[in-house]
Design an enzyme around this catalytic site. Structure first.
Site, PDB file in Angstrom:
ATOM      1  N   THR A  37      28.762  28.446  -5.147  1.00  0.00           N
ATOM      2  CA  THR A  37      27.950  29.197  -6.100  1.00  0.00           C
ATOM      3  C   THR A  37      28.102  30.688  -5.826  1.00  0.00           C
ATOM      4  OG1 THR A  37      26.020  29.200  -4.636  1.00  0.00           O
ATOM      5  CG2 THR A  37      26.231  27.348  -6.184  1.00  0.00           C
ATOM      6  N   ASP A  76      13.964  33.575 -14.496  1.00  0.00           N
ATOM      7  CA  ASP A  76      14.797  34.315 -13.552  1.00  0.00           C
ATOM      8  C   ASP A  76      14.474  35.786 -13.696  1.00  0.00           C
ATOM      9  OD1 ASP A  76      17.280  35.425 -12.154  1.00  0.00           O
ATOM     10  OD2 ASP A  76      17.790  33.303 -12.169  1.00  0.00           O
ATOM     11  N   ASP A 113       9.402  36.750 -11.596  1.00  0.00           N
ATOM     12  CA  ASP A 113       9.476  37.033 -10.162  1.00  0.00           C
ATOM     13  C   ASP A 113       8.646  35.956  -9.475  1.00  0.00           C
ATOM     14  OD1 ASP A 113       9.144  37.874  -7.546  1.00  0.00           O
ATOM     15  OD2 ASP A 113       8.402  39.879  -8.052  1.00  0.00           O
ATOM     16  N   TYR A 144      16.052  32.066   6.809  1.00  0.00           N
ATOM     17  CA  TYR A 144      16.424  31.062   5.814  1.00  0.00           C
ATOM     18  C   TYR A 144      16.064  29.660   6.314  1.00  0.00           C
ATOM     19  CZ  TYR A 144      19.177  28.703   2.216  1.00  0.00           C
ATOM     20  OH  TYR A 144      19.574  27.916   1.168  1.00  0.00           O
TER      21      TYR A 144
END
Length: 259
Positions: A195, A41, A67, A160
């Protein structure tokens, strides 16, 4: 993390975007079921804390900054996973960004490329660099996190939707190409899950509470999902329980796409 043999005992898994949300829960569940887990992460503090917590509970875990849009980072992280645990069996391409709220008539190319870069290029780079390591060990499982928005559209989320639709079809192409080397490649399509990323999207919206209720109403089960429900799917696809599945779409959406 318990004395009984786990469902992924002895496997080594790399989970991207593992510092929070779905990635964090997937890493916990894989470790609980016996896998050694490499968490990656950009959020180093949170990622390192989670790796320490997993190790402290008796699991095997390590954290690497990553990354997913960087080819050099992918080379370093895959090499680090193999160096630390000796092999790589499972890749969970989880890292992603939402990019919601952009109207097509005013959508910037920069914003478009950012979403596609993380959500689609990141998956491609994961396949490209983790694939050879998994093949070298005799095969394994790749799990790509797509979305219900890789199956149905949503206004204001063009980038997206495009990225997640791309993940869906990239998964199928990779599954066909890699079947001869015993690498299974499947996608998971979550509905809206409670989340930090989803909560942030509601928070940034002008009518966040109304949007949340609207989204909930689109799920036949009348609620948002929880991270554990997606992590259970990850463990299933990582395990030998799904040994006859490749190129498949595992939809975990509370009935969203059934309507």
């Amino acid at each position: 993390m318990g004395d009984r043999p786990g469902r992924v005992q002895g496997k080594v898994a790399l989970v991207t975007g593992a510092a929070s949300g779905l990635g964090a829960e997937a890493a916990r569940r894989l470790a609980r079921e016996g896998a050694a887990v490499v968490l990656s992460d950009m959020a180093a503090d949170a990622g390192e804390a989670l790796a320490e917590a997993i190790s402290g509970a008796g699991g095997r875990a390590a954290f690497l900054t990553h990354d997913v849009t960087s080819e050099a980072d992918w080379e370093r992280v895959v090499a680090g996973a193999v160096e630390r645990f000796g092999r790589l069996d499972v890749l969970v391409n989880n890292a992603g960004v939402s990019g919601a709220g952009e109207e097509l008539m005013s959508h910037s190319l920069e914003a478009w490329r950012r979403v596609l870069g993380v959500n689609l290029d990141g998956v491609f780079l994961g396949l490209r660099h983790a694939g050879p390591a998994i093949a070298k060990g005799g095969g394994g499982s790749v799990i790509n996190l797509s979305s219900i928005l890789g199956k149905v559209g949503m206004a204001g989320a063009a980038a997206y939707c495009a990225s997640k639709g791309g993940v869906t079809m990239l998964t199928k192409a990779a599954a066909l190409e890699w079947a001869p080397v015993n690498i299974r490649v499947n996608s998971i399509h979550p509905g809206f899950i409670d989340t930090p990323m989803v909560a942030d999207a509601f928070h940034r919206a002008e009518n966040g509470n109304e949007m949340r209720q609207m989204v909930i109403s689109r799920h036949a089960l009348g609620r948002l999902g929880v991270a554990r429900e997606i992590a259970d799917g990850v463990v299933f696809l990582a395990s030998d329980e799904s040994s006859f599945m490749t190129g498949s779409e595992l939809v975990i959406d509370g009935g969203y796409t059934a309507q």
